[in-house]
Scaffold this active site. Structure first.
Site, PDB file in Angstrom:
ATOM      1  N   ARG A 137     -16.861   3.228   5.958  1.00 47.22           N
ATOM      2  CA  ARG A 137     -15.798   2.540   5.216  1.00 47.22           C
ATOM      3  C   ARG A 137     -14.674   2.087   6.128  1.00 47.22           C
ATOM      4  O   ARG A 137     -14.113   1.008   5.958  1.00 47.22           O
ATOM      5  CB  ARG A 137     -15.186   3.493   4.182  1.00 47.22           C
ATOM      6  CG  ARG A 137     -15.973   3.621   2.972  1.00 47.22           C
ATOM      7  CD  ARG A 137     -15.557   4.854   2.223  1.00 47.22           C
ATOM      8  NE  ARG A 137     -16.418   4.954   1.081  1.00 47.22           N
ATOM      9  CZ  ARG A 137     -16.126   4.454  -0.106  1.00 47.22           C
ATOM     10  NH1 ARG A 137     -14.972   3.896  -0.328  1.00 47.22           N
ATOM     11  NH2 ARG A 137     -16.981   4.537  -1.081  1.00 47.22           N
ATOM     12  N   GLU A 197       0.861  -1.187   0.000  1.00 45.90           N
ATOM     13  CA  GLU A 197       0.000   0.000   0.000  1.00 45.90           C
ATOM     14  C   GLU A 197       0.894   1.232   0.000  1.00 45.90           C
ATOM     15  O   GLU A 197       1.792   1.349   0.814  1.00 45.90           O
ATOM     16  CB  GLU A 197      -0.925  -0.029   1.230  1.00 45.90           C
ATOM     17  CG  GLU A 197      -1.660   1.264   1.523  1.00 45.90           C
ATOM     18  CD  GLU A 197      -2.495   1.804   0.358  1.00 45.90           C
ATOM     19  OE1 GLU A 197      -3.260   1.055  -0.246  1.00 45.90           O
ATOM     20  OE2 GLU A 197      -2.345   3.014   0.043  1.00 45.90           O
ATOM     21  N   GLN A 198       0.592   2.154  -0.926  1.00 44.66           N
ATOM     22  CA  GLN A 198       1.449   3.333  -1.043  1.00 44.66           C
ATOM     23  C   GLN A 198       1.318   4.286   0.158  1.00 44.66           C
ATOM     24  O   GLN A 198       2.270   4.976   0.511  1.00 44.66           O
ATOM     25  CB  GLN A 198       1.157   4.071  -2.347  1.00 44.66           C
ATOM     26  CG  GLN A 198      -0.247   4.636  -2.442  1.00 44.66           C
ATOM     27  CD  GLN A 198      -0.559   5.247  -3.808  1.00 44.66           C
ATOM     28  OE1 GLN A 198       0.262   5.167  -4.716  1.00 44.66           O
ATOM     29  NE2 GLN A 198      -1.715   5.859  -3.934  1.00 44.66           N
ATOM     30  N   TYR A 223     -27.842   8.812   4.926  1.00 41.20           N
ATOM     31  CA  TYR A 223     -28.245   7.590   5.644  1.00 41.20           C
ATOM     32  C   TYR A 223     -27.446   7.469   6.936  1.00 41.20           C
ATOM     33  O   TYR A 223     -26.367   8.044   7.069  1.00 41.20           O
ATOM     34  CB  TYR A 223     -28.073   6.349   4.760  1.00 41.20           C
ATOM     35  CG  TYR A 223     -26.735   6.141   4.097  1.00 41.20           C
ATOM     36  CD1 TYR A 223     -25.654   5.606   4.785  1.00 41.20           C
ATOM     37  CD2 TYR A 223     -26.559   6.443   2.747  1.00 41.20           C
ATOM     38  CE1 TYR A 223     -24.434   5.367   4.154  1.00 41.20           C
ATOM     39  CE2 TYR A 223     -25.346   6.215   2.101  1.00 41.20           C
ATOM     40  CZ  TYR A 223     -24.288   5.677   2.807  1.00 41.20           C
ATOM     41  OH  TYR A 223     -23.094   5.454   2.169  1.00 41.20           O
ATOM     42  N   ASP A 227     -11.811  -1.204  -8.697  1.00 42.52           N
ATOM     43  CA  ASP A 227     -11.803  -0.001  -9.546  1.00 42.52           C
ATOM     44  C   ASP A 227     -10.705  -0.052 -10.603  1.00 42.52           C
ATOM     45  O   ASP A 227     -10.809   0.606 -11.631  1.00 42.52           O
ATOM     46  CB  ASP A 227     -11.619   1.256  -8.683  1.00 42.52           C
ATOM     47  CG  ASP A 227     -12.932   1.731  -8.074  1.00 42.52           C
ATOM     48  OD1 ASP A 227     -13.947   1.019  -8.218  1.00 42.52           O
ATOM     49  OD2 ASP A 227     -12.942   2.801  -7.446  1.00 42.52           O
TER      50      ASP A 227
HETATM   51  C1  LIG Z   1     -19.106   9.193  -3.767  1.00 38.05           C
HETATM   52  C2  LIG Z   1     -18.895   7.715  -3.814  1.00 38.05           C
HETATM   53  C3  LIG Z   1     -19.794   6.875  -3.166  1.00 38.05           C
HETATM   54  C4  LIG Z   1     -19.629   5.481  -3.262  1.00 38.05           C
HETATM   55  N1  LIG Z   1     -20.530   4.675  -2.618  1.00 38.05           N
HETATM   56  C5  LIG Z   1     -20.404   3.336  -2.709  1.00 38.05           C
HETATM   57  C6  LIG Z   1     -21.347   2.478  -2.066  1.00 38.05           C
HETATM   58  O1  LIG Z   1     -22.282   2.945  -1.416  1.00 38.05           O
HETATM   59  N2  LIG Z   1     -21.192   1.125  -2.204  1.00 38.05           N
HETATM   60  C7  LIG Z   1     -20.146   0.576  -2.918  1.00 38.05           C
HETATM   61  O2  LIG Z   1     -20.042  -0.656  -2.991  1.00 38.05           O
HETATM   62  N3  LIG Z   1     -19.241   1.377  -3.530  1.00 38.05           N
HETATM   63  C8  LIG Z   1     -19.336   2.725  -3.446  1.00 38.05           C
HETATM   64  N4  LIG Z   1     -18.416   3.539  -4.051  1.00 38.05           N
HETATM   65  C9  LIG Z   1     -17.332   2.922  -4.834  1.00 38.05           C
HETATM   66  C10 LIG Z   1     -16.172   2.460  -3.972  1.00 38.05           C
HETATM   67  O3  LIG Z   1     -15.720   3.506  -3.158  1.00 38.05           O
HETATM   68  C11 LIG Z   1     -15.012   1.977  -4.834  1.00 38.05           C
HETATM   69  O4  LIG Z   1     -15.471   1.231  -5.915  1.00 38.05           O
HETATM   70  C12 LIG Z   1     -14.082   1.096  -4.000  1.00 38.05           C
HETATM   71  O5  LIG Z   1     -13.587   1.807  -2.894  1.00 38.05           O
HETATM   72  C13 LIG Z   1     -12.939   0.567  -4.865  1.00 38.05           C
HETATM   73  O6  LIG Z   1     -12.049  -0.149  -4.059  1.00 38.05           O
HETATM   74  P1  LIG Z   1     -10.620  -0.571  -4.630  1.00 38.05           P
HETATM   75  O7  LIG Z   1      -9.964  -1.298  -3.519  1.00 38.05           O
HETATM   76  O8  LIG Z   1     -10.791  -1.234  -5.950  1.00 38.05           O
HETATM   77  O9  LIG Z   1      -9.872   0.799  -4.945  1.00 38.05           O
HETATM   78  P2  LIG Z   1      -9.420   1.966  -3.949  1.00 38.05           P
HETATM   79  O10 LIG Z   1     -10.383   2.128  -2.827  1.00 38.05           O
HETATM   80  O11 LIG Z   1      -9.157   3.152  -4.808  1.00 38.05           O
HETATM   81  O12 LIG Z   1      -8.066   1.438  -3.322  1.00 38.05           O
HETATM   82  C14 LIG Z   1      -6.870   1.450  -4.051  1.00 38.05           C
HETATM   83  C15 LIG Z   1      -5.711   1.441  -3.051  1.00 38.05           C
HETATM   84  O13 LIG Z   1      -4.511   1.257  -3.784  1.00 38.05           O
HETATM   85  C16 LIG Z   1      -3.533   2.163  -3.321  1.00 38.05           C
HETATM   86  N5  LIG Z   1      -2.612   2.349  -4.450  1.00 38.05           N
HETATM   87  C17 LIG Z   1      -2.834   2.989  -5.623  1.00 38.05           C
HETATM   88  N6  LIG Z   1      -1.785   2.881  -6.436  1.00 38.05           N
HETATM   89  C18 LIG Z   1      -0.859   2.123  -5.781  1.00 38.05           C
HETATM   90  C19 LIG Z   1       0.429   1.632  -6.126  1.00 38.05           C
HETATM   91  N7  LIG Z   1       0.977   1.870  -7.321  1.00 38.05           N
HETATM   92  N8  LIG Z   1       1.107   0.901  -5.198  1.00 38.05           N
HETATM   93  C20 LIG Z   1       0.554   0.626  -3.987  1.00 38.05           C
HETATM   94  N9  LIG Z   1      -0.665   1.075  -3.604  1.00 38.05           N
HETATM   95  C21 LIG Z   1      -1.379   1.797  -4.507  1.00 38.05           C
HETATM   96  C22 LIG Z   1      -4.321   3.390  -2.920  1.00 38.05           C
HETATM   97  O14 LIG Z   1      -3.608   4.188  -1.994  1.00 38.05           O
HETATM   98  C23 LIG Z   1      -5.558   2.752  -2.295  1.00 38.05           C
HETATM   99  O15 LIG Z   1      -5.388   2.461  -0.932  1.00 38.05           O
HETATM  100  C24 LIG Z   1     -18.540   4.939  -3.977  1.00 38.05           C
HETATM  101  C25 LIG Z   1     -17.617   5.787  -4.594  1.00 38.05           C
HETATM  102  C26 LIG Z   1     -17.782   7.160  -4.512  1.00 38.05           C
HETATM  103  C27 LIG Z   1     -16.783   8.041  -5.187  1.00 38.05           C
END
Ligand SMILES: Cc1cc2nc3c(=O)[nH]c(=O)nc-3n(C[C@H](O)[C@H](O)[C@H](O)COP(=O)(O)OP(=O)(O)OC[C@H]3O[C@@H](n4cnc5c(N)ncnc54)[C@H](O)[C@@H]3O)c2cc1C
Length: 407
Positions: A109, A35-36, A218, A295
């Site tokens: 979260r 994790e960065q 909510y 994502d």
């Molecule tokens: C306004 C809003 C409301 C939302 N509401 C919901 C909801 O109600 N329900 C739901 O299911 N989803 C919701 N989402 C979507 C959800 O937040 C994301 O889809 C989810 O957090 C994605 O998780 P992830 O682990 O794929 O990516 P991220 O949460 O973006 O995590 C990526 C991680 O990787 C790290 N990282 C990045 N690059 C590197 C690298 N090169 N080396 C090491 N570490 C790195 C980052 O620091 C981060 O910790 C919402 C999003 C938004 C914007």
């Protein structure tokens, strides 16, 4: 099952990455998460959990811990933010649980991330490495090497990019440039439940839909906190992430909405801002010993509240595919993307459509309102079934055990 003694490497310790680490560890694989950020943690905002997320929690054995931290609303309500009229109310109490087998949850979260992290910390198979940014990787055919920002090079059996919207791993595996800036901006805040106007302090997920805007609020943490998300269209911002919002612009965009909406918005002085992005769906996001999830694989607008739910479904599916492929990463990654791409593409595209419907004006708004007013809860449940039933989550988790005749 493990043919390769090296750990699986994961770039990113958000909800997707940590959930993948836990799922792989539950299947007996060693994993290392980079994790960065200096700490493994999530931002201070709420998240909605459809019943499909609870399939994941059951597979991972964390249902009780999540349940203790979550709030469980009685209904999902859509209001018209101009007239203040209620358009639809979908009960998510006992009848919803009976239909889908699991509840609809609302959680902070940080609390969800903490449950996943705690379970990882208890596993001797998971190594968590903060302050380590993945810069580059090489697929050497029988293993990968990952180069970190510290210049250290780490060997692994394979690499999973769970590194979010601006994924470095996706850039190497897919190489399709930057995400699409939607022109929609989200402002988020959390406040104490006692600060919310009494009329809005309901145990429900409430959406106020308006022209080019909407407000969602909510309860969180068993009702102690209130989560707010205000979204509006603006072409002022190109890209960016996690900065403070401009309160004057927010009020200007919501001018014309009813007193309940304005009253709720006025309760917050400091909002965090997100420029919302997504991508076109794709079907190939694995190459050799590298793949992406969450994502990084299928970023979506938040209008179906499913981005994190999809990331967690990915994690469980991927671990199940790896077990079913007897540890052969290349095969497992192809099986995983094949199992996931249609479902996640549908969520990506439906989320865009929901955004348009929520933000409608004129005749489209009238049509939306007429449709929602006429819709019965039973019809609403059927409309949601493709998303919430999620039997495939359990199936992919158990695929390896089924193949080995252990079920
Ligand atoms: C306004 C809003 C409301 C939302 N509401 C919901 C909801 O109600 N329900 C739901 O299911 N989803 C919701 N989402 C979507 C959800 O937040 C994301 O889809 C989810 O957090 C994605 O998780 P992830 O682990 O794929 O990516 P991220 O949460 O973006 O995590 C990526 C991680 O990787 C790290 N990282 C990045 N690059 C590197 C690298 N090169 N080396 C090491 N570490 C790195 C980052 O620091 C981060 O910790 C919402 C999003 C938004 C914007």
């Amino acid at each position: 099952m493990e043919k390769n003694h090296l750990p699986i490497l994961i770039a990113g310790g958000g909800i997707g990455g940590i959930c993948a680490a836990l799922a792989l560890a539950r299947k007996g694989r060693r994993v290392q998460v980079f994790e960065q950020a200096a700490e493994f943690k999530e931002i201070g905002a709420g998240i909605q959990l459809g019943p499909n997320a609870f399939h994941v929690f059951r597979a991972l054995g964390i249902t009780e811990a999540v349940t203790q931290a979550a709030a469980f609303p009685e209904a999902l309500i859509v209001m018209d933010s101009l007239s203040g009229d209620e358009l639809t109310r979908i009960p998510v109490g006992p009848e919803f649980r009976a239909r889908f087998g699991y509840p609809y949850g609302l959680i902070h979260r940080a609390d969800l991330h903490a449950v996943l992290l705690e379970a990882c910390r208890k596993s001797p198979l998971v190594t968590l490495s903060p302050s380590q940014q993945v810069r580059h990787f090489d697929d050497l055919g029988d293993r990968v090497t990952v180069t970190l920002s510290s210049a250290e090079v780490v060997e692994g059996a394979a690499l999973i990019g769970a590194d979010g919207l601006w994924s470095t791993v996706r850039a190497a595996v897919v190489g399709d440039g930057k995400p699409r800036v939607s022109g929609h901006i989200a402002y988020r805040a959390v406040m104490g439940a006692n600060e919310a106007p009494p009329a809005n302090r309901r145990n429900a997920m409430i959406i106020w839909a308006g022209p080019k805007t909407h407000l969602v609020h909510y309860p969180l943490r068993r009702g102690e906190l209130f989560n707010l998300v205000a979204v509006f269209h603006s072409n002022r911002y190109e890209e960016g992430w996690d900065t403070y919002g401009d309160v004057d612009e927010l009020h200007q965009r919501f001018a014309g909405t009813c007193t309940e909406v304005q009253g709720m918005l006025r309760k917050i002085d400091a909002w965090r801002m997100w420029v919302l992005c997504d991508r076109e769906p794709i079907k190939d996001w694995s190459k050799g010993r590298a793949t992406v999830l969450g994502d990084a694989a299928h970023p979506m607008l938040q209008y179906l509240a499913q981005g994190a739910c999809m990331a967690m479904e990915d994690a469980v599916c991927l671990a199940g595919c790896l077990e079913a492929a007897d540890g052969e990463c290349e095969k497992a990654f192809l099986d995983y993307q094949q199992a996931r791409y249609l479902r996640t593409a549908r969520v990506q595209l439906t989320a865009r459509l929901y955004g348009e419907v929520l933000h409608a004006s004129g005749a489209t708004r009238d049509l939306r309102n007429a449709y929602l007013r006429a819709r019965t809860p039973e019809r609403a449940y059927e409309d949601m079934a493709w998303l919430y039933d999620a039997q495939n989550v359990g199936d992919s988790w158990n695929a390896g055990a089924a193949a080995a005749g252990r079920m």
